[in-house]
Design a protein around this motif. Structure first.
Motif, PDB file in Angstrom:
ATOM      1  N   HIS A 104       0.360  -7.328   8.573  1.00 28.07           N
ATOM      2  CA  HIS A 104       0.868  -8.673   8.319  1.00 28.07           C
ATOM      3  C   HIS A 104       2.147  -8.875   9.130  1.00 28.07           C
ATOM      4  CE1 HIS A 104       2.961 -11.857   6.058  1.00 28.07           C
ATOM      5  NE2 HIS A 104       1.757 -12.254   5.692  1.00 28.07           N
ATOM      6  N   ASP A 105       2.372 -10.097   9.628  1.00 30.76           N
ATOM      7  CA  ASP A 105       3.493 -10.304  10.540  1.00 30.76           C
ATOM      8  C   ASP A 105       4.851 -10.068   9.880  1.00 30.76           C
ATOM      9  OD1 ASP A 105       3.299 -12.597   8.973  1.00 30.76           O
ATOM     10  OD2 ASP A 105       3.462 -14.004  10.654  1.00 30.76           O
ATOM     11  N   ALA A 106       5.011 -10.452   8.618  1.00 37.46           N
ATOM     12  CA  ALA A 106       6.291 -10.210   7.949  1.00 37.46           C
ATOM     13  C   ALA A 106       6.512  -8.713   7.740  1.00 37.46           C
ATOM     14  CB  ALA A 106       6.344 -10.946   6.617  1.00 37.46           C
ATOM     15  N   ASN A 107       5.447  -7.983   7.399  1.00 41.51           N
ATOM     16  CA  ASN A 107       5.575  -6.531   7.264  1.00 41.51           C
ATOM     17  C   ASN A 107       5.958  -5.893   8.593  1.00 41.51           C
ATOM     18  OD1 ASN A 107       4.921  -6.522   4.554  1.00 41.51           O
ATOM     19  ND2 ASN A 107       2.753  -6.067   4.894  1.00 41.51           N
ATOM     20  N   ALA A 108       5.368  -6.388   9.682  1.00 41.83           N
ATOM     21  CA  ALA A 108       5.706  -5.848  11.001  1.00 41.83           C
ATOM     22  C   ALA A 108       7.169  -6.099  11.332  1.00 41.83           C
ATOM     23  CB  ALA A 108       4.807  -6.474  12.067  1.00 41.83           C
ATOM     24  N   ALA A 109       7.658  -7.299  11.043  1.00 35.18           N
ATOM     25  CA  ALA A 109       9.063  -7.609  11.296  1.00 35.18           C
ATOM     26  C   ALA A 109       9.966  -6.751  10.423  1.00 35.18           C
ATOM     27  CB  ALA A 109       9.326  -9.089  11.045  1.00 35.18           C
ATOM     28  N   GLY A 110       9.577  -6.562   9.161  1.00 37.93           N
ATOM     29  CA  GLY A 110      10.365  -5.708   8.281  1.00 37.93           C
ATOM     30  C   GLY A 110      10.389  -4.272   8.760  1.00 37.93           C
ATOM     31  N   LEU A 111       9.243  -3.780   9.232  1.00 38.73           N
ATOM     32  CA  LEU A 111       9.175  -2.425   9.776  1.00 38.73           C
ATOM     33  C   LEU A 111      10.110  -2.273  10.972  1.00 38.73           C
ATOM     34  CD1 LEU A 111       7.496   0.256   9.436  1.00 38.73           C
ATOM     35  CD2 LEU A 111       6.053  -0.618  11.267  1.00 38.73           C
ATOM     36  N   ALA A 112      10.116  -3.283  11.852  1.00 34.41           N
ATOM     37  CA  ALA A 112      10.981  -3.226  13.031  1.00 34.41           C
ATOM     38  C   ALA A 112      12.448  -3.197  12.635  1.00 34.41           C
ATOM     39  CB  ALA A 112      10.702  -4.432  13.931  1.00 34.41           C
ATOM     40  N   GLU A 113      12.839  -4.063  11.700  1.00 32.04           N
ATOM     41  CA  GLU A 113      14.238  -4.091  11.283  1.00 32.04           C
ATOM     42  C   GLU A 113      14.636  -2.796  10.583  1.00 32.04           C
ATOM     43  OE1 GLU A 113      16.545  -6.193  11.992  1.00 32.04           O
ATOM     44  OE2 GLU A 113      15.428  -7.909  12.773  1.00 32.04           O
ATOM     45  N   HIS A 114      13.679  -2.159   9.905  1.00 25.70           N
ATOM     46  CA  HIS A 114      13.981  -0.888   9.246  1.00 25.70           C
ATOM     47  C   HIS A 114      14.102   0.259  10.248  1.00 25.70           C
ATOM     48  CE1 HIS A 114      13.181   2.880   7.027  1.00 25.70           C
ATOM     49  NE2 HIS A 114      13.852   2.290   6.060  1.00 25.70           N
ATOM     50  N   ARG A 115      13.246   0.250  11.265  1.00 25.77           N
ATOM     51  CA  ARG A 115      13.265   1.355  12.205  1.00 25.77           C
ATOM     52  C   ARG A 115      14.430   1.264  13.193  1.00 25.77           C
ATOM     53  NH1 ARG A 115      10.066   2.535   8.762  1.00 25.77           N
ATOM     54  NH2 ARG A 115       7.973   3.421   9.069  1.00 25.77           N
TER      55      ARG A 115
END
Length: 315
Positions: A104-115
């Motif tokens: 999901h796009d929001a999950n992908a963005a959250g993953l990026a901000e976390h990494r």
């Protein structure tokens, strides 16, 4: 290892090659999102193929504006996408000749901000993406939490005003009707209609043109008093939303992303204060750090690519 991230939104599809540090080393111009499933397949294949011709790509990650099945192999539904219960991972993987990972796009963005972004190192992190609507992601110990059926957390569709503004989801009074880029414009239109105060936004309203969130932000930055009131209302709603997030998830970091995060200096301090006042046990508990996102419009591409990288390494 280089991977490609593809951000598939309701209006455009974008792609980029991402390295292990989360740096986009090459990208391609956005293409309009097709309205047919086979044409969307073609668009993704063309974008990835163009990048793969110039770089040694090991895997592809797709960030999709829609519901992703729990097994992360199919797109169940997207309001603005042609894929319906579509096994896109297997089909595109066979076509592209490399592993394909779906998120999901929001999950992908959250993953990026976390990494590699504003939530790096957080134990429990929440991304709240404020744009046309509200997207959200929850990461616990670095792993995306998606719920039993792959759709959590839908923060934007929490009912905050019983019988309030109608929402495209079919409900009324959803949070995103009061705390999103779209909501900024709607609130401004209501305030202009109910007030005789001067505002640069009035001319737009009198022409029967929609007032956008960007219009409101620009006017507020220029000192327009009515626009400032709209932004303050927005900040109060965001603060209440943050209190809800804290009561349910108790995160150590909340990242505010999406298009509206570009104007965070206008509202974030007030939202933090409202959050501190509204949260359960205020004054007697630790508050989450509330930070603006740092990866901007590339967060979906970066997160999808890093997800594909991690999945490729683990397999």
């Amino acid at each position: 290892m280089l991977t490609v991230g593809v951000d598939i939104g309701g209006t455009s599809v974008r792609a980029g090659v991402v390295d292990a540090d989360g740096t986009v080393i090459a990208d391609v111009s956005a293409a309009p999102t097709p309205t047919r499933a086979d044409e969307l397949d073609d668009t993704v294949a063309d974008l990835v193929g163009g990048l793969a011709a110039q770089h040694d790509v090991s895997a592809v990650g797709l960030a999709v504006a829609g519901f992703v099945d729990p097994d992360k192999r199919s797109v169940a539904f997207g309001a603005h996408l042609p894929w319906r219960d579509d096994p896109v991972v297997d089909r595109l993987g066979a076509r592209l000749g490399v592993p394909v990972v779906l998120e999901h796009d929001a999950n992908a963005a959250g993953l990026a901000e976390h990494r590699v972004g504003a939530a790096a190192g957080a134990s429990v992190a929440v991304l709240v993406a404020l744009g046309t609507g509200i997207g959200a992601a929850l990461l616990v110990e670095g792993a995306v939490f998606r719920g039993a059926h792959g759709v959590a957390p839908e923060l934007g569709h929490l009912t905050v005003v019983r019988g309030g503004r109608p929402c495209p989801c079919g409900k009324r009074g959803c949070l995103e009707r009061y705390c999103s880029g779209t909501a900024l414009g709607r609130s401004a239109e209501e305030l202009v209609a109910a007030s005789e105060d001067f505002s640069v936004l009035r001319a737009t309203w009198e022409r029967a043109e929609p007032i956008t969130g960007r219009d409101v932000a620009r006017a507020a930055e220029a000192g327009d008093a009515l626009a400032r009131r709209v932004v303050d209302q927005f900040a109060d709603w965001l603060g209440q939303a943050l209190a809800l997030v804290a009561d349910v998830f108790d995160p150590d970091v909340v990242v505010i992303g999406g298009e509206v995060s570009a104007s965070a200096s206008l509202y974030l301090d007030r939202a933090r204060r409202r959050y501190a006042d509204e949260v359960t046990g205020n004054g007697h508990r630790r508050l989450a750090e509330v930070r603006p996102a740092v990866l901007g419009g590339r967060a979906g591409i970066i997160g999808a690519a890093l997800d594909a990288r991690e999945q490729a390494i683990s397999s």
